[in-house]
Motif scaffolding. Structure first.
Motif, PDB file in Angstrom:
ATOM      1  N   LYS A  96       0.806  -1.220   0.000  1.00 30.41           N
ATOM      2  CA  LYS A  96       0.000   0.000   0.000  1.00 30.41           C
ATOM      3  C   LYS A  96       0.839   1.270   0.000  1.00 30.41           C
ATOM      4  O   LYS A  96       0.296   2.360  -0.081  1.00 30.41           O
ATOM      5  N   GLU A  97       2.168   1.119   0.156  1.00 24.67           N
ATOM      6  CA  GLU A  97       3.015   2.299   0.295  1.00 24.67           C
ATOM      7  C   GLU A  97       3.399   2.898  -1.055  1.00 24.67           C
ATOM      8  O   GLU A  97       3.543   2.190  -2.049  1.00 24.67           O
ATOM      9  N   SER A  98       3.570   4.223  -1.045  1.00 19.83           N
ATOM     10  CA  SER A  98       4.006   4.932  -2.244  1.00 19.83           C
ATOM     11  C   SER A  98       5.460   5.379  -2.140  1.00 19.83           C
ATOM     12  O   SER A  98       6.168   5.448  -3.145  1.00 19.83           O
ATOM     13  N   LEU A  99       5.895   5.707  -0.927  1.00 21.30           N
ATOM     14  CA  LEU A  99       7.263   6.169  -0.702  1.00 21.30           C
ATOM     15  C   LEU A  99       7.843   5.457   0.515  1.00 21.30           C
ATOM     16  O   LEU A  99       7.241   5.477   1.591  1.00 21.30           O
ATOM     17  N   VAL A 100       9.001   4.856   0.334  1.00 22.53           N
ATOM     18  CA  VAL A 100       9.670   4.157   1.431  1.00 22.53           C
ATOM     19  C   VAL A 100      11.147   4.558   1.432  1.00 22.53           C
ATOM     20  O   VAL A 100      11.821   4.456   0.408  1.00 22.53           O
ATOM     21  N   VAL A 101      11.623   5.024   2.586  1.00 21.62           N
ATOM     22  CA  VAL A 101      13.039   5.325   2.767  1.00 21.62           C
ATOM     23  C   VAL A 101      13.543   4.472   3.931  1.00 21.62           C
ATOM     24  O   VAL A 101      12.899   4.409   4.982  1.00 21.62           O
TER      25      VAL A 101
END
Length: 658
Positions: A96-101
């Motif tokens: 479900k994530e769009s941005l992961v750091v």
């Protein structure tokens, strides 16, 4: 059966097998399969991607500290991210994530820190599972920064590299190239700062005015556009030998002086570097500051000296260390030093908490042995002079202390790594200073070429391959072979040799049979058995007082070990205060029922000066009765006075025991 019928049957069987395989694996991948097979629409739900996720995989808080700084930077730039500990996160929600750091440290044996192990394992298993597919994270953009040590060549930043690769395999798109912070270079902050700026720059440039919509979920789960980078922005520096550096603890982040003004950095943490005559300094500013804070006097670029507490004790007539009881050294005339602060192990019981560097070979600037010895003596005597006026210090002892007679090359690190160790030993012997050298049994060839010294110690911290790996945490992959060869190298030495065993409850106190099997390898003159000293918990060592054996435990272990030798060794001496017991080789050092564990130091120096071959029996001396095992004094010199501090808040006076 007709071909069409056969084809239909094979298709049916194949489909049935696939469904059965998925059914059998439903527990492990239940959530992920439900999302893929039953709820495909949730992946693009606007409410599922309102904020980015910033993960930290950290064992000693370095990665957490760095990630926290990045989170602050992102917030100041109106980039909404949640600060997430992966142990509290369900990996299946990555769909479900769009941005992961992710900021990830590499821990023991190239594995992840404890808080990130489940997430890392999930990514690895999912990336290799054909049922998950290569597009499950196609709507996710990511960036990964690794915190590692190039001294561990095979596993350098292994976790960050693996996470980045597996995210890519699952369809995620890389925002910024993998950042690699090398702790051994001492510039972790600067490298991470540069990488963080690029992350923010890419997000600001790519999202632009849509930041507010992203925060409110109106932009859905996709970020428009692909992000391209020029390889010329920051070119990677490579080194011929990544083992050449030094490394400090993971928790050095933010604790050392900045070197940004004196060196250039690159995207992966390599440096154009602090170079002296074409070679790097072993002691970085971070390491120097940390060691000096602990009381070390740094000599040149790789050596050190420190005043031992037993030196201070005997200056005040309050007793010497176990080497005084076992071998007759004068503790107030003993200088504790090392020509190499670097070591090839990161032992769990390291009393310096790993603030020294580590390395597998000598690749640093090298100082002259004469300069090291002269400077060490000068710094040592200055520290002795500073004891003048301290309550209890005796004038006669202080005067004697200004002329050191012994040098314990065991301060920290691995002294035998120093390429000019033989020349350094010559300088000490020329001044009639005895040499007690301790090696960690990882450099057998250096042991073989070592000149005669007063007493050579080899640390035998464990008796099996698995326990040695767990306790010493060596850098070398062939650590066990090196350990065995180091013990064998002792057999050829004609001077005094010692196995030194450090007992750690719960780690190595049950291996009596395994320890006894090592006797024949090195045939040592003595075996020292000492209970581990508790120096407080640290980021890299979780030992507690529960791991510290009592003196009675050490005595029981020693007696059992002596019995296993079938009469070759007997318990000779003890020093109750240090929780230490000495086994001696009966055939050499027990003469007509009396022990001769002490050393005739004048005779030793005369033998060295003669240039003729000699053996350990040529300079042995009788052991006083108070030092012999079982004596009422417990190894405490009766010519000294025992003092015990009052442990009351309203008193600080010392009470003399009668």
């Amino acid at each position: 059966m007709s071909p069409p019928t056969r084809l239909a049957l094979l298709t049916l069987l194949s489909a049935s097998a696939t469904l059965f395989f998925i059914y059998k694996s439903r527990h492990r991948y239940r959530g992920l399969l439900r999302r893929l097979l039953r709820e495909p629409s949730t992946q693009n739900s606007p409410s599922s991607s309102r904020r980015g996720k910033l993960f930290f995989l950290s064992q000693t808080n370095t990665s957490k500290t760095l990630a926290r700084r990045l989170h602050t930077l992102l917030t100041l730039n109106d980039l909404p991210f949640d600060f997430v500990d992966p142990k509290d996160y369900e990996p299946e929600d990555l769909c479900k994530e769009s941005l992961v750091v992710i900021v990830a440290s590499t821990w023991e044996n190239g594995g992840p820190p404890q808080n990130g192990s489940f997430l890392v394992n999930w990514l690895t298993e999912s990336a290799d599972d054909f049922r998950v597919g290569a597009l499950v994270l196609k709507d996710c953009k990511y960036a990964v920064f690794g915190v590692g040590s190039s001294s561990y060549v095979e596993t350098y930043n292994a976790v960050a590299k693996g996470v980045s690769e597996n995210l890519r395999k699952l369809g995620a798109i890389e925002l910024v190239e993998l950042g690699e912070g090398d702790r051994e270079e001492g510039n972790l902050d600067e490298v991470f700062h540069g990488w963080s700026d690029r992350v923010v720059g890419v997000l600001k440039g790519s999202i632009g005015e849509n930041l507010g919509h992203f925060e409110n979920g109106e932009a859905g789960s996709k970020i428009e556009g692909e992000f391209e980078f020029s390889d010329s922005e920051e070119e990677e520096e490579t080194e011929d030998d990544p083992e050449s550096g030094v490394v400090d603890l993971e928790d050095i982040a933010g604790k050392g002086p900045s070197r940004k003004s004196i060196m250039g950095t690159t995207a992966n943490g390599k440096v154009n570097g602090e170079v002296v005559n074409g070679e790097k300094e072993m002691v970085t500013p971070v390491i120097r500051a940390s060691l000096q804070k602990q009381g070390y006097k740094i000599i040149g670029s790789h050596s050190g000296v420190k005043l031992c507490r037993w030196t201070k004790s005997q200056l005040r007539g309050r007793g010497g260390c176990y080497k005084h009881s076992f071998y007759g050294i004068e503790s107030h005339r003993c200088m504790e030093a090392t020509p190499s602060l670097a070591c090839a192990n990161k032992c769990v019981f390291c009393w310096r908490h790993h603030t020294n560097p580590v390395g597998k070979s000598w690749r640093w600037k090298m100082d002259d042995p004469l300069v090291i010895v002269d400077t060490a003596i000068d710094l040592h005597t200055k520290m002795i002079r500073q004891m003048k006026g301290v309550p209890g210090v005796k004038a006669e002892r202080l005067s004697e202390g200004l002329s050191p007679r012994h040098c314990a090359l065991s301060l920290v690190g691995e002294p035998i790594m120093y390429p000019e160790i033989n020349a350094l030993i010559d300088e000490l012997h020329r001044r009639r200073i005895s040499t007690f050298l301790v090696t960690n049994a990882q450099f057998p060839e250096r042991i073989k070429t070592l000149k005669p010294i007063t007493q050579l110690y080899v640390s035998v911290d464990a008796a099996t391959k698995d326990s040695l790996k767990a306790i010493d945490r060596p850098l070398f992959g062939d650590f066990w072979e090196r350990f065995v060869e180091s013990l064998k190298a002792l057999r050829e030495k004609q001077q005094r040799t010692v196995y030194r065993l450090t007992l750690v409850k719960g780690w190595n106190t049950e291996d009596i049979d395994a320890y006894s099997s090592l006797f024949d390898l090195g045939n040592p003159d003595f075996i020292e058995i000492k209970g581990v000293t508790y120096c407080g918990s640290s980021a890299t060592s979780k030992l507690t007082m529960e791991n510290v054996p009592w003196h009675s435990d050490v005595k029981n272990f020693s007696e059992a070990l002596a019995q296993k030798s079938n009469g070759a060794y007997e318990v000779a001496c003890e020093h109750e205060h240090s929780c230490c017991v000495l086994l001696g080789k009966v055939s050499k050092f027990k003469v007509e029922g009396e022990w001769f564990t002490w050393i005739d130091y004048d005779k030793f120096h005369d033998l060295v000066a003669s240039g003729k071959p000699f053996t350990s029996e040529d300079y042995m001396s009788p052991t006083p009765r108070w030092a012999v095992y079982g004596a009422e004094e417990g190894g405490f010199d009766p010519d000294q006075s025992r003092f015990k501090k009052e442990r009351r808040h309203h008193k600080s006076a010392a009470k003399k025991l009668v």
